[in-house]
Write an enzyme that holds these catalytic residues in place. Structure first.
Site, PDB file in Angstrom:
ATOM      1  N   TYR A 188     147.257 131.052  33.520  1.00  0.00           N
ATOM      2  CA  TYR A 188     147.934 130.422  34.669  1.00  0.00           C
ATOM      3  C   TYR A 188     148.122 131.426  35.807  1.00  0.00           C
ATOM      4  CZ  TYR A 188     149.356 126.141  32.147  1.00  0.00           C
ATOM      5  OH  TYR A 188     149.383 124.943  31.483  1.00  0.00           O
TER       6      TYR A 188
ATOM      7  N   HIS B 134     135.544 120.011  22.856  1.00  0.00           N
ATOM      8  CA  HIS B 134     136.401 119.479  23.914  1.00  0.00           C
ATOM      9  C   HIS B 134     136.662 120.407  25.108  1.00  0.00           C
ATOM     10  CE1 HIS B 134     139.768 121.850  22.440  1.00  0.00           C
ATOM     11  NE2 HIS B 134     140.419 121.503  23.530  1.00  0.00           N
TER      12      HIS B 134
ATOM     13  N   ASP C 251     145.041 119.006  20.673  1.00  0.00           N
ATOM     14  CA  ASP C 251     144.753 119.889  21.804  1.00  0.00           C
ATOM     15  C   ASP C 251     145.994 120.686  22.226  1.00  0.00           C
ATOM     16  OD1 ASP C 251     143.335 121.084  23.845  1.00  0.00           O
ATOM     17  OD2 ASP C 251     143.454 119.370  25.211  1.00  0.00           O
TER      18      ASP C 251
ATOM     19  N   ARG D  66     138.622 130.534  20.040  1.00  0.00           N
ATOM     20  CA  ARG D  66     139.718 130.460  19.069  1.00  0.00           C
ATOM     21  C   ARG D  66     140.568 129.195  19.306  1.00  0.00           C
ATOM     22  NH1 ARG D  66     141.127 134.586  15.800  1.00  0.00           N
ATOM     23  NH2 ARG D  66     140.237 136.121  17.206  1.00  0.00           N
ATOM     24  N   HIS D  67     140.737 128.827  20.579  1.00  0.00           N
ATOM     25  CA  HIS D  67     141.447 127.569  20.883  1.00  0.00           C
ATOM     26  C   HIS D  67     140.651 126.383  20.330  1.00  0.00           C
ATOM     27  CE1 HIS D  67     143.421 124.298  22.992  1.00  0.00           C
ATOM     28  NE2 HIS D  67     142.310 124.016  23.637  1.00  0.00           N
TER      29      HIS D  67
ATOM     30  N   HIS E  94     141.608 129.307  27.040  1.00  0.00           N
ATOM     31  CA  HIS E  94     140.568 128.317  26.733  1.00  0.00           C
ATOM     32  C   HIS E  94     139.298 128.994  26.225  1.00  0.00           C
ATOM     33  CE1 HIS E  94     143.240 125.762  29.274  1.00  0.00           C
ATOM     34  NE2 HIS E  94     142.952 124.910  28.317  1.00  0.00           N
ATOM     35  N   ASN E  95     139.380 129.493  24.984  1.00  0.00           N
ATOM     36  CA  ASN E  95     138.272 130.233  24.385  1.00  0.00           C
ATOM     37  C   ASN E  95     137.912 129.615  23.027  1.00  0.00           C
ATOM     38  OD1 ASN E  95     140.339 131.080  22.597  1.00  0.00           O
ATOM     39  ND2 ASN E  95     140.917 132.686  24.066  1.00  0.00           N
TER      40      ASN E  95
HETATM   41 ZN   LIG Z   1     141.897 122.295  24.831  1.00  0.00          ZN
END
Ligand SMILES: [Zn+2]
Length: 371
Positions: A266, A134, A244, A97-98, A94-95
């Site tokens: 995870y 987001h 997403d 780039r995402h 979740h950075n």
């Molecule tokens: Zn996301």
């Protein structure tokens, strides 16, 4: 050279072809080369530095006509995007780039599904802005962890989508700074609409609500009405959800590293949960998960059903998005068969060596005696 506007792609391509101007600079030439790719779901974001991704996002706002139609200050747009970048953390998954990938997929879908012909510009602005914002300030540990560990975020938001509420709050904290407010020229009513629309979309990215949102869309899709505000809101919610979790839509060499990143995040969480005595979800446990097992169920039961529902409204996504998903599912199923066969061999070897040990009881006794 002017860069292609996605709406009038064909017309402008012709213009470029017919041009006899041979003095194009290298930069413009490079720009021209990547135009077709960055509008497509096949775009490879791994090759780009943060600054290049920022330019690309900036370019999308111009290209979609958002800067012009909403009278945005181009410098404010740059400052806002830089601030967005600075408010994503360096998590494995979740950075920033995402954030870029999700927004680039949104841009691809806007082009591919001709959304600019179907939705008002304000909805295009909401879709793009919600995608950019987001996952702002995502801490790398999911809602379940927040709630079980009773973190500050879970307490603040009473366990109700704590992360998504936080991403949204950070987004509007950024807009509250005048030098980053791309909506500064909006009248209060227009700002209210953008704010409400963006909040609705960011909150829709909580996967705990996946079934509820998809069911609601399924009920609308057969008699879909673009004049019905409820229908359009539901479509936008499904679109941001699609973007997403769209990594598996991308080519294998682009998609696969994202699985490693997600598992890394995870495992970081499950290790922490184990050390803190909190419950651990099996899909996050490094003892229980493999790449194929992680992906097969997700592709079959989450991604394909959702994209096939969207396909009813936009048949053109079958080739560009659904087909790659089916191929990815088949590839992971093959990989799983190989994994299973390897495990079977290992089990057989274990049984065999156990049997060999059983056949030598005399040696055992001798040893016991000698001890
Ligand atoms: Zn996301």
């Amino acid at each position: 050279y002017k860069i292609n506007r996605c709406k009038k792609k064909k017309k402008k391509n012709k213009k470029i072809k017919g041009s006899k101007d041979m003095t194009i600079t290298k930069t413009i030439y490079m720009y021209f080369l990547y135009i077709p790719t960055y509008m497509l779901p096949t775009f490879d974001a791994w090759q780009w530095e943060p600054n290049e991704m920022l330019s690309c996002l900036e370019h999308m706002y111009h290209d979609l006509g958002l800067v012009k139609d909403f009278n945005m200050n181009p410098i404010t747009l740059k400052r806002w995007l830089l601030c967005i970048h600075d408010n994503y953390r360096n998590n494995p998954f979740h950075n920033f780039r995402h954030c870029f990938c999700v927004t680039q997929m949104m841009y691809s879908m806007i082009c591919l599904c001709n959304l600019q012909e179907k939705l008002p510009q304000v909805d295009i602005l909401i879709l793009m802005t919600a995608a950019v914002c987001h996952d702002l300030d995502h801490p790398g540990y999911n809602n379940t962890y927040q709630i079980n560990a009773r973190t500050e975020l879970a307490v603040r938001y009473n366990d109700l989508s704590p992360l998504e509420n936080h991403h949204c709050a950070v987004a509007f904290q950024i807009f509250s700074q005048p030098d980053c407010n791309i909506f500064s020229k909006f009248d209060p009513e227009a700002f209210k609409q953008i704010r409400q629309g963006t909040i609705t979309l960011i909150l829709a990215t909580d996967m705990a609500r996946h079934g509820e949102i998809l069911d609601s869309f399924k009920q609308k899709v057969d008699g879909f009405d673009y004049a019905d505000e409820e229908h359009v809101t539901c479509l936008k919610m499904v679109l941001i959800k699609c973007c997403d979790i769209s990594n598996e839509v991308r080519p294998m060499e682009v998609a696969e590293p994202w699985v490693d990143c997600l598992l890394e995040e995870y495992f970081m969480q499950s290790d922490r949960e184990k050390s803190e005595g909190l419950p651990v979800a099996p899909f996050m446990d490094r003892e229980k998960v493999t790449k194929p097992t992680a992906q097969i169920g997700f592709i079959k039961f989450v991604l394909i059903p959702m994209f096939e529902t969207v396909m009813k409204l936009f048949p053109q996504i079958e080739e560009a998005m659904v087909q790659p998903l089916r191929e990815s599912r088949d590839r992971y199923e093959e990989l799983k068969q190989i994994d299973d066969a390897m495990n079977e061999v290992q089990v057989l070897q274990m049984i065999q060596s156990a049997e060999e040990e059983e056949r030598e009881p005399d040696d055992w006794r001798e040893e016991e005696v000698s001890v």
